[in-house]
Design a protein around this motif. Structure first.
Motif, PDB file in Angstrom:
ATOM      1  N   LEU A  89      54.019  50.438  -9.129  1.00  0.00           N
ATOM      2  CA  LEU A  89      53.211  49.241  -9.255  1.00  0.00           C
ATOM      3  C   LEU A  89      51.831  49.260  -8.771  1.00  0.00           C
ATOM      4  N   SER A  90      50.849  48.571  -9.560  1.00  0.00           N
ATOM      5  CA  SER A  90      49.409  48.721  -8.989  1.00  0.00           C
ATOM      6  C   SER A  90      48.750  47.414  -9.446  1.00  0.00           C
ATOM      7  N   CYS A  91      47.694  47.409  -8.900  1.00  0.00           N
ATOM      8  CA  CYS A  91      46.871  46.281  -9.392  1.00  0.00           C
ATOM      9  C   CYS A  91      45.363  46.428  -8.778  1.00  0.00           C
ATOM     10  N   TYR A  92      44.351  45.668  -9.280  1.00  0.00           N
ATOM     11  CA  TYR A  92      43.081  45.580  -9.224  1.00  0.00           C
ATOM     12  C   TYR A  92      42.665  44.476  -8.244  1.00  0.00           C
ATOM     13  N   ALA A  93      41.861  44.445  -7.389  1.00  0.00           N
ATOM     14  CA  ALA A  93      41.352  43.195  -6.636  1.00  0.00           C
ATOM     15  C   ALA A  93      39.599  43.160  -6.743  1.00  0.00           C
ATOM     16  N   TYR A  94      39.366  42.006  -7.167  1.00  0.00           N
ATOM     17  CA  TYR A  94      37.878  41.759  -7.271  1.00  0.00           C
ATOM     18  C   TYR A  94      37.473  40.584  -6.341  1.00  0.00           C
ATOM     19  N   ASP A  95      38.194  39.842  -5.678  1.00  0.00           N
ATOM     20  CA  ASP A  95      37.899  38.781  -4.811  1.00  0.00           C
ATOM     21  C   ASP A  95      37.416  39.563  -3.364  1.00  0.00           C
ATOM     22  N   THR A  96      36.185  38.964  -2.854  1.00  0.00           N
ATOM     23  CA  THR A  96      35.712  39.500  -1.741  1.00  0.00           C
ATOM     24  C   THR A  96      36.581  39.522  -0.418  1.00  0.00           C
ATOM     25  N   GLU A  97      37.525  38.161  -0.392  1.00  0.00           N
ATOM     26  CA  GLU A  97      38.493  38.123   0.709  1.00  0.00           C
ATOM     27  C   GLU A  97      39.314  39.053   0.640  1.00  0.00           C
ATOM     28  N   MET A  98      39.982  39.437  -0.630  1.00  0.00           N
ATOM     29  CA  MET A  98      40.871  40.394  -0.761  1.00  0.00           C
ATOM     30  C   MET A  98      40.299  42.032  -0.265  1.00  0.00           C
ATOM     31  N   LEU A  99      39.031  42.210  -0.770  1.00  0.00           N
ATOM     32  CA  LEU A  99      38.527  43.701  -0.241  1.00  0.00           C
ATOM     33  C   LEU A  99      38.548  43.370   0.982  1.00  0.00           C
ATOM     34  N   GLN A 106      45.201  50.257   8.297  1.00  0.00           N
ATOM     35  CA  GLN A 106      44.797  51.143   9.267  1.00  0.00           C
ATOM     36  C   GLN A 106      46.473  52.304   8.905  1.00  0.00           C
ATOM     37  N   PRO A 107      46.053  53.264   9.335  1.00  0.00           N
ATOM     38  CA  PRO A 107      47.458  54.373   9.275  1.00  0.00           C
ATOM     39  C   PRO A 107      48.688  53.909   9.365  1.00  0.00           C
ATOM     40  N   GLU A 108      48.816  52.850  10.465  1.00  0.00           N
ATOM     41  CA  GLU A 108      49.963  52.287  11.008  1.00  0.00           C
ATOM     42  C   GLU A 108      50.183  50.919  10.145  1.00  0.00           C
ATOM     43  N   SER A 109      49.528  50.412   9.256  1.00  0.00           N
ATOM     44  CA  SER A 109      49.423  49.082   8.660  1.00  0.00           C
ATOM     45  C   SER A 109      50.840  48.992   7.577  1.00  0.00           C
ATOM     46  N   ARG A 110      51.374  47.966   7.798  1.00  0.00           N
ATOM     47  CA  ARG A 110      52.546  47.380   6.756  1.00  0.00           C
ATOM     48  C   ARG A 110      51.535  46.811   5.729  1.00  0.00           C
ATOM     49  N   LEU A 111      51.753  47.353   4.356  1.00  0.00           N
ATOM     50  CA  LEU A 111      51.057  46.854   3.093  1.00  0.00           C
ATOM     51  C   LEU A 111      52.195  45.867   2.131  1.00  0.00           C
ATOM     52  N   LEU A 112      51.694  44.883   1.809  1.00  0.00           N
ATOM     53  CA  LEU A 112      52.464  44.130   1.005  1.00  0.00           C
ATOM     54  C   LEU A 112      51.623  43.563  -0.100  1.00  0.00           C
ATOM     55  N   PHE A 113      51.712  43.873  -1.408  1.00  0.00           N
ATOM     56  CA  PHE A 113      50.963  43.190  -2.377  1.00  0.00           C
ATOM     57  C   PHE A 113      51.817  42.741  -3.518  1.00  0.00           C
ATOM     58  N   SER A 114      51.204  41.530  -4.135  1.00  0.00           N
ATOM     59  CA  SER A 114      52.147  41.269  -5.581  1.00  0.00           C
ATOM     60  C   SER A 114      50.793  41.184  -6.676  1.00  0.00           C
ATOM     61  N   GLY A 118      48.254  42.666 -13.621  1.00  0.00           N
ATOM     62  CA  GLY A 118      47.391  43.841 -13.326  1.00  0.00           C
ATOM     63  C   GLY A 118      46.480  43.461 -12.308  1.00  0.00           C
ATOM     64  N   VAL A 119      46.383  42.084 -12.057  1.00  0.00           N
ATOM     65  CA  VAL A 119      45.515  41.706 -10.854  1.00  0.00           C
ATOM     66  C   VAL A 119      46.466  41.301  -9.573  1.00  0.00           C
ATOM     67  N   CYS A 120      45.667  41.942  -8.376  1.00  0.00           N
ATOM     68  CA  CYS A 120      46.397  41.845  -7.184  1.00  0.00           C
ATOM     69  C   CYS A 120      46.494  40.163  -6.772  1.00  0.00           C
ATOM     70  N   ASP A 121      47.455  39.592  -7.004  1.00  0.00           N
ATOM     71  CA  ASP A 121      47.666  38.009  -6.549  1.00  0.00           C
ATOM     72  C   ASP A 121      47.673  37.906  -5.331  1.00  0.00           C
TER      73      ASP A 121
END
Length: 132
Positions: A89-99, A106-114, A118-121
């Motif tokens: 699964l992959s997505c692009y982000a353009y919104d400055t807050e998402m950036l 960080q290396p220890e982060s938990r990452l969740l994206f939806s 094709g765009v990160c919601d």
């Protein structure tokens, strides 16, 4: 020592013992691709550190931020994940807050994206001690 003091001491010791057990909590989480609970969109979830040291050679999760020189003047973000079984699964982000959220990984982060078309919601980054 009277009975009340003894009972209080036993209760305090039990409380302290249970707190110590929680202090060393460690999470191990494989990358998963599932449906996000609130939106019903496809989502990827995982700890970067766990994925990095996983026995699976397929598994990964992460985001990057980039900008093209010249004509394009906007920064972009890209998040992607692959499960041990090969789901992707992959997505692009353009919104400055998402950036900004991508920048907080960080290396220890938990990452969740939806992902929506094709765009990160949604991008969520959690930094907890049990992810190390």
């Amino acid at each position: 020592m009277n009975r009340i003091s003894s009972a209080a001491l036993v209760g305090l010791l039990a409380l302290t013992a249970s707190s110590d057990a929680q202090a060393g909590s460690v999470s191990t989480m494989s990358v998963t691709i599932t449906t996000e609970y609130y939106t019903g969109l496809p989502a990827a979830d995982g700890y970067l550190n766990d994925t990095r040291y996983s026995s699976s050679t397929n598994e990964f999760i992460g985001c990057r931020r980039y900008r093209f020189a010249g004509v394009y003047t906007t920064s972009y973000g890209f998040c992607s994940a692959r499960t041990a079984s090969g789901g992707y699964l992959s997505c692009y982000a353009y919104d400055t807050e998402m950036l900004d959220i991508i920048d907080s990984i960080q290396p220890e982060s938990r990452l969740l994206f939806s992902v929506d078309a094709g765009v990160c919601d949604m991008i969520s980054v959690s930094n907890y001690s049990n992810g190390i």
